[in-house]
Design a protein around this motif. Structure first.
Motif, PDB file in Angstrom:
ATOM      1  N   TYR A  72     -14.610  -6.042   2.141  1.00  0.00           N
ATOM      2  CA  TYR A  72     -14.687  -7.155   2.790  1.00  0.00           C
ATOM      3  C   TYR A  72     -16.012  -7.625   2.941  1.00  0.00           C
TER       4      TYR A  72
ATOM      5  N   SER B  39     -11.718 -12.213   3.501  1.00  0.00           N
ATOM      6  CA  SER B  39     -12.899 -11.262   3.623  1.00  0.00           C
ATOM      7  C   SER B  39     -13.794 -11.389   4.758  1.00  0.00           C
TER       8      SER B  39
ATOM      9  N   LYS C 155     -14.246   1.991   3.673  1.00  0.00           N
ATOM     10  CA  LYS C 155     -14.284   1.485   2.360  1.00  0.00           C
ATOM     11  C   LYS C 155     -13.621   0.230   2.233  1.00  0.00           C
ATOM     12  N   HIS C 156     -12.410  -0.189   2.898  1.00  0.00           N
ATOM     13  CA  HIS C 156     -11.839  -1.083   2.946  1.00  0.00           C
ATOM     14  C   HIS C 156     -12.663  -2.144   3.427  1.00  0.00           C
TER      15      HIS C 156
ATOM     16  N   TYR D  37      -0.828   4.345  -1.764  1.00  0.00           N
ATOM     17  CA  TYR D  37      -1.891   4.963  -0.846  1.00  0.00           C
ATOM     18  C   TYR D  37      -1.871   6.369  -0.934  1.00  0.00           C
TER      19      TYR D  37
ATOM     20  N   GLU E 184       0.995  -1.233  -0.059  1.00  0.00           N
ATOM     21  CA  GLU E 184       0.024  -0.182   0.039  1.00  0.00           C
ATOM     22  C   GLU E 184       0.894   1.230   0.300  1.00  0.00           C
TER      23      GLU E 184
ATOM     24  N   HIS F 258      -2.645   0.925   5.199  1.00  0.00           N
ATOM     25  CA  HIS F 258      -3.877   1.597   4.808  1.00  0.00           C
ATOM     26  C   HIS F 258      -4.345   2.310   6.177  1.00  0.00           C
TER      27      HIS F 258
ATOM     28  N   PHE G 299     -11.329   6.335   4.777  1.00  0.00           N
ATOM     29  CA  PHE G 299     -11.059   4.951   3.609  1.00  0.00           C
ATOM     30  C   PHE G 299     -11.113   3.575   4.346  1.00  0.00           C
TER      31      PHE G 299
END
Lengths: 203, 223
Positions: B34, B76, B29-30, A168, A164, B177, B26
């Motif tokens: 999943y 997931s 969003k991740h 990112y 990432e 992230h 964000f």
């Protein structure tokens, strides 16, 4: 790019040097070729490979930082050039790609699919399988592993970092967009040079 | 049966300045990805074996799943559990218990020596997890506290998959992230800051539940 090169790449280099020193190899592993040879033997997550280094923590440090710094990031940075400055793949390279995938577009699709589908951190490679008749292949590795640790003779000629940190700041969770955009900065003459070297070394 | 993305228990900026609102945005969003992906498995062939199971129960089942869905559920289903749990252990300064008390405090002290020592060990686990993953404070089958880290979206509930199975009572996301926008490569700084968001009242409840064979309680709504 600045963060990637000046912070991550620099950090890996520092850690690698420390690990090599701790393993007593600082005076032995002094070239890229020597480092690649060492990496082929420190093992990967699921692959083969014995090791001349007894301490598993040291082996891990070398695998992660050695793979991380030289083979992977060196190749990554060298694989790219400003958009619009690379010619298209040459006849030699195109024929090799066609041989492996049927067409450039099929190779590109396979590579992009591997890149977007890779779960967690890792790399995607276009490589020459020098142990498999010099066939061109798309393969992936987890974390900072190198493709020839799991399978001897798989020589990367083009690599894409999908950790990432590589995308990112600009793309956030939109990895497919990053992958798509990256194709515009690939340096095809460099890829061909590495292809030719890999084939010649194997001849 | 399909899962829904749980609503965030607080505003996007509730965890500022430790975790910035853009990152929180964000992260959701991740998390949503999943949820979508695990629902796809549930709706597909072989998804039937998971119908009716709670999200936590699904984690324990991963090892026994058929190969055709095992990796997808691990990644997931794990991602959905982990992020749902993550939101629940954090909170806004002023509305959280900033230090452990009671039973949890005594157990931390008897296991690790002090809260400080526990945090040091946790921080090391979080900083040294190479690549993507999570760090955990969990309770094992003997009722003992232990610290571990797992790769990608694995978690200690995944018996047969992880080295050290147990029931998590606290977890930290160390995928890039989770910290890159604010901290870039400075993961240790992120880890140190993150402690200021931890609600030890929630951790205490999780601990009490885990000691009697239960699970941490957090929202896993169905669609």
């Amino acid at each position: 790019m600045k963060l990637h090169h000046d912070k991550h790449f620099a950090a890996y280099t520092k850690k690698l040097n420390a690990a090599l020193a701790a393993a007593g190899l600082a005076d032995v592993v002094t070239t890229e070729g020597a480092l690649r040879k060492l990496l082929a033997n420190v093992g990967s997550a699921g692959g083969r490979g014995g090791s001349a280094i007894a301490d598993p923590a040291l082996r891990a440090a070398i695998r992660n930082n050695g793979g991380g710094v030289h083979v992977n990031h060196q190749l990554f940075f060298r694989s790219m050039t400003a958009p619009g400055t690379s010619p298209a793949p040459s006849v030699v390279l195109s024929e090799a790609i066609d041989g492996g995938f049927g067409s450039f577009d099929k190779m590109r699709s396979a590579f992009s699919a591997a890149a977007t589908g890779l779960f967690g951190s890792g790399w995607v490679w276009l490589a020459v399988d020098t142990a498999g008749g010099n066939r061109m292949v798309v393969t992936t590795t987890a974390n900072q592993d190198v493709p020839y640790a799991a399978k001897a003779g798989v020589v990367p000629i083009l690599g894409l970092d999908v950790w990432e940190h590589a995308y990112y700041v600009q793309y956030q969770n939109r990895r497919p967009e990053y992958v798509e955009a990256w194709w515009s900065v690939v340096d095809w003459p460099g890829v061909e040079k590495r292809y030719t070297e890999a084939v010649e070394e194997n001849a | 049966m399909a899962f829904a993305l749980p609503p965030l228990p607080y505003a996007y900026d509730a965890l500022e300045p430790y975790i910035d609102s853009t990152t929180v945005c964000f992260l959701t969003k991740h998390h949503n990805t999943y949820v979508t992906n695990v629902n796809n498995v549930l709706a597909g062939e072989n998804g039937g074996s998971l119908k009716g199971l709670s999200l936590s129960a699904i984690q324990k089942e991963v090892v026994s799943l058929p190969d055709s869905i095992k990796t997808a559920v691990r990644n997931s289903g794990g991602g959905h559990w982990n992020h749902s749990f993550f939101w629940s252990v954090m909170g806004k300064t002023g509305s959280i218990a900033e230090a452990p008390s009671g039973d949890l405090k005594s157990s931390i002290e008897s296991t690790f020596g002090s809260l400080d020592e526990m945090q040091k060990k946790f921080n090391t686990a979080a900083a040294t997890r190479f690549g993507s993953g999570w760090a955990w404070l969990s309770v094992n089958a003997d009722g003992q506290l232990f610290i571990s880290s797992t790769p990608n979206q694995d978690n200690p509930l995944m018996e047969g998959i992880v080295d050290q199975p147990g029931t998590p009572i606290l977890g930290l996301d160390v995928w890039e992230h989770a910290y890159y926008l604010k901290y870039q490569n400075r993961r240790p700084e992120y880890i140190a800051s993150w402690w200021k968001t931890v609600d030890f009242d929630v951790i205490a409840k999780n601990y009490t539940a885990a000691k009697s064979g239960g699970l941490p309680a957090f929202d896993t709504p169905l669609a």
